[in-house]
Write a protein that holds these residues in place. Structure first.
Motif, PDB file in Angstrom:
ATOM      1  N   TRP A   1      -2.575  -4.387  -5.974  1.00  0.00           N
ATOM      2  CA  TRP A   1      -2.746  -3.520  -6.826  1.00  0.00           C
ATOM      3  C   TRP A   1      -3.638  -4.074  -8.225  1.00  0.00           C
ATOM      4  CZ3 TRP A   1       3.185  -1.844  -7.171  1.00  0.00           C
ATOM      5  CH2 TRP A   1       3.531  -1.335  -6.169  1.00  0.00           C
TER       6      TRP A   1
ATOM      7  N   ALA B   1      -5.040   0.860  -5.461  1.00  0.00           N
ATOM      8  CA  ALA B   1      -4.462  -0.277  -4.368  1.00  0.00           C
ATOM      9  C   ALA B   1      -5.754  -0.375  -3.178  1.00  0.00           C
ATOM     10  CB  ALA B   1      -3.377   0.662  -3.682  1.00  0.00           C
TER      11      ALA B   1
ATOM     12  N   THR C   1       0.878  -1.062   0.059  1.00  0.00           N
ATOM     13  CA  THR C   1       0.037  -0.083  -0.190  1.00  0.00           C
ATOM     14  C   THR C   1       0.793   1.265  -0.003  1.00  0.00           C
ATOM     15  OG1 THR C   1      -1.544  -1.322   1.180  1.00  0.00           O
ATOM     16  CG2 THR C   1      -2.095   1.173   1.231  1.00  0.00           C
TER      17      THR C   1
END
Length: 537
Positions: free
Chosen positions: A535, A501, A371
Motif C-alpha cells: 500500500w 494498492a 490487496t
C-alpha cells in the motif's frame, strides 16, 4: 471517475472486517477436545486486539452433528457440546463490551432428521400436513427415483422412508446429507417458523445472520430432471453449485437453486430486522452463477451483503484478480450494494495451500489478503488465516466431513483443524485437556501458535494486526471509487482514496508508482518483488 463513484456509507457492516469462528475448532473451555462457547468468550480479547470489527459463528444449535451443526434439530437452543443458552448470552454480552458485533449462522434450506417436524413427518401418512413441511414425493411409475437430482455430498438427493404394509415408501429430498432433509418453502408454516427464529436471536442481541445456502430454499415447481451437459454428471454439477466449490463456475441448468421466489423470503426477513435498532444485517452465502445473479440478493429490501466467492475462486493471476474487481464493482453498483471479499472459510482449502503452499503459498496469501483489505466494502477472515495456517492432510481415520464419508474423496476437514494458541505440542493450548483435539493437529505447528507469533515482526499474525490497524485509517473515509492502474499484465494496481494498492502476481519485480509505502508484505524499495503486495500513500 472510477468503477463505483459513491460517497462513503456508514452502516457498520459496509466496511467491517468480520472474523469467522468455527466453534468446535476455535477454543475449548472444558477440556473435552472440542471448542465451545465459553472457550470463544475467553478468547474474545484476542480478536479485539487483532483488529476485527465483528465475529461470525458457524452453527452452535442443538444438532446430532452429522454435518457439524449444519443439521439443526432445534434453532432456538444451544447444543450441549457447545454450552448453554446462558453461555450464548454471556458471549454476546462480552463481545459487545469489547466493541465486537456478533453474526450467527442460520440454516433455512434444511433441518436435521432429528428435528421435531421431520420426526412428525415420518410418523404421518403421505399427503399429510406434517409431510408437506418437507419435500416428499412418490417414486416414478417405473419405481425409479422422483428425479435425477444429486446430493452435493455425493449420491442421489433422495432417500426412501419406511412404509406400512402393502405401501411403497415415499422419498424425501436432501440436497446435502441424508440427515439433512430439505424444507418445503412453499408451505407458509416454514416461513413463519423462521421469522420466529430470527426474532428469538435478535431479542438476545445478535447483530446479524449469515444465511447458509441462501440460493436454495425454493425448488422449481414440478421438480423436473436437471439437464446435465455432456461430459459432466448431475453429481459434479451439484458439488459445483453449492458450498463445496471445486472449479470455476459456468452457467448450468439448476432447477434446485436460485429460484425467483426465494427473494420474497428475504424481503420479509428484511422487514423483521428493520424493526430492531443498530443496523442489524443479513449476509448471504449464495453460490450464484454470475455476479449479476449475486447482486439480486443485494437489492435495498433484501440482504445487506452476499459473499463474493469470485475473489476466492480466482487463480493466482493479475488478469483474473482485475476481472473480479471490475465485475464485482459493476454488479453491486446498480443495487447500491456493498461488496464483500473473502479468501478462506470452513468449506474450502486454506488459501496458503491453494496458492502453492510453503513459503511461496504464504507470501501469496499475505499479498492477496493485503490487496483484498484495500478494496471498498467488507472483508471476511477465517480463523487461523492470521497465523498463516496451511491446509492439513487429515488421515482417513480422523476425517468426519459427510462429503468424505459419502464419497471417499476430498472433504473439508483439512481446513477445520483446531487452531494453535501456545506451547510446542498438541493441543497447543486449545483447551485445558491433554492430547489431541477432535481433529489431530500437526506436530510442526509450534512456530504457528498465537504465542509464538505475537511480537515477532515478521510473523503473519503481526502482519494482520498491522494491516487491520492501517485499514482502519481509511476504510470508512476513502469512498467506494476504485481506479484501476495499468502497471502490466501480471500486476493488480488500483487507487482508492488516498491509498494505492499494488499486487505483483508475476515472476519479476515491478516498479512501484510514486508515494510513500504505508505497508508491504515484505521488503520493498522502488520495486515490488514477485508474490508480494504493498500500500502506498
Amino acid at each position: 471517475m472510477g468503477l463505483n463513484d459513491q460517497m462513503p456509507r456508514q452502516e457498520w457492516w459496509r466496511h467491517a472486517v468480520t472474523y469467522q469462528i468455527y466453534p468446535r475448532s476455535f477454543a475449548d473451555g472444558n477440556g473435552d477436545g472440542v471448542g465451545d462457547l465459553p472457550g470463544i468468550t475467553s478468547r474474545l480479547p484476542y480478536l479485539r486486539d487483532l483488529g476485527v470489527d465483528a465475529i461470525w459463528l458457524s452453527p452452535f444449535y442443538t444438532s446430532p452433528q452429522h454435518d457439524h451443526g449444519y443439521d439443526v434439530a432445534d434453532y432456538r437452543d444451544v447444543d450441549p457440546l457447545f454450552g448453554t443458552l446462558a453461555d450464548a448470552d454471556e458471549m454476546i454480552e462480552r463481545a459487545h463490551e469489547l466493541g465486537l458485533k456478533v453474526i450467527v449462522d442460520l440454516v433455512p434450506n434444511h433441518t436435521s432428521t432429528e428435528h421435531e417436524w421431520f420426526q412428525a413427518a415420518l410418523a404421518a401418512d403421505p399427503g399429510s400436513p406434517e409431510r408437506d413441511r418437507y419435500v416428499f414425493r412418490d417414486a416414478q411409475p417405473d419405481g425409479s427415483l422422483p428425479n435425477n437430482w444429486m446430493s452435493v455430498f455425493g449420491g442421489p438427493a433422495w432417500t426412501q422412508v419406511e412404509a406400512g404394509p402393502g405401501e411403497t415408501g415415499q422419498y424425501y429430498l436432501h440436497l446435502f446429507d441424508s440427515s439433512q432433509p430439505d424444507l418445503n418453502w412453499r408451505n407458509p408454516e416454514v416461513g413463519d417458523m423462521f421469522v420466529e427464529v430470527l426474532r428469538f436471536w435478535l431479542d438476545r442481541g445478535v447483530d446479524g445472520f449469515r444465511v447458509d445456502v441462501a440460493h436454495g430454499l425454493f425448488k422449481e415447481e414440478g421438480l423436473r430432471d436437471q439437464i446435465v451437459e455432456a461430459g459432466r454428471t448431475a453429481s459434479s454439477d451439484a458439488r459445483d453449485a453449492a458450498d463445496v466449490p471445486m472449479v470455476e463456475r459456468t452457467v448450468r441448468d439448476e432447477p434446485m437453486w436460485d429460484q425467483p421466489e426465494v427473494h420474497d423470503v428475504y424481503r420479509r426477513w428484511h422487514e423483521v430486522l428493520a424493526k430492531y435498532d443498530g443496523d442489524r444485517m443479513l449476509v448471504a452465502e449464495a453460490w450464484t452463477q454470475t455476479p449479476e445473479s449475486m447482486a439480486r440478493y443485494l437489492r435495498p429490501d433484501e440482504f445487506s451483503q452476499a459473499f463474493n466467492f469470485a475473489w476466492l475462486l480466482a487463480s493466482w493471476s493479475g488478469a483474473d484478480f482485475r476481472e473480479v474487481v471490475t465485475s464485482t464493482m459493476a454488479a453491486v453498483a446498480p443495487v447500491d450494494g456493498s461488496p464483500t471479499w473473502v479468501l478462506s472459510n470452513h468449506d474450502v482449502v486454506r488459501h496458503v495451500t491453494r496458492y502453492g503452499g510453503g513459503a511461496v503459498g504464504l507470501a501469496r496469501a499475505r499479498a492477496a489478503t493485503l490487496t483484498m483489505l484495500a478494496l471498498p466494502g467488507s472483508a471476511y477472515l477465517y480463523q487461523g488465516e492470521e497465523l498463516g495456517l496451511p491446509e492439513v492432510e487429515v488421515a482417513p481415520e480422523h476425517r468426519q466431513d459427510p462429503f468424505f464419508l459419502r464419497t471417499g474423496e476430498g472433504g473439508r476437514d483439512g481446513c477445520r483443524v483446531p487452531i494453535p494458541w501456545g506451547g510446542t505440542a498438541a493441543p497447543y493450548d486449545f483447551g485445558p485437556g491433554a492430547g489431541q483435539p477432535w481433529i489431530p493437529q500437526p506436530d510442526d505447528w509450534g512456530p504457528l501458535t498465537v504465542e509464538a507469533e505475537t511480537g515477532d515482526a515478521g510473523s503473519t499474525l503481526e502482519f494482520y494486526r498491522a494491516a487491520l490497524a492501517a485499514r482502519r485509517t481509511f476504510a470508512t473515509s476513502a469512498g467506494d471509487d476504485v481506479e484501476l492502474l495499468d502497471l502490466g499484465e501480471d500486476v493488480v494496481a488500483f487507487r482508492r482514496g488516498p491509498v494505492t494498492a499494488v499486487l505483483n502476481c508475476g515472476t519479476t519485480p515491478v516498479a512501484l508508482p510514486s508515494g510513500e509505502v504505508l505497508l508491504a508484505t515484505g521488503p520493498v524499495d522502488t520495486e515490488l518483488p514477485p508474490d508480494s503486495a504493498a500500500w502506498l500513500v
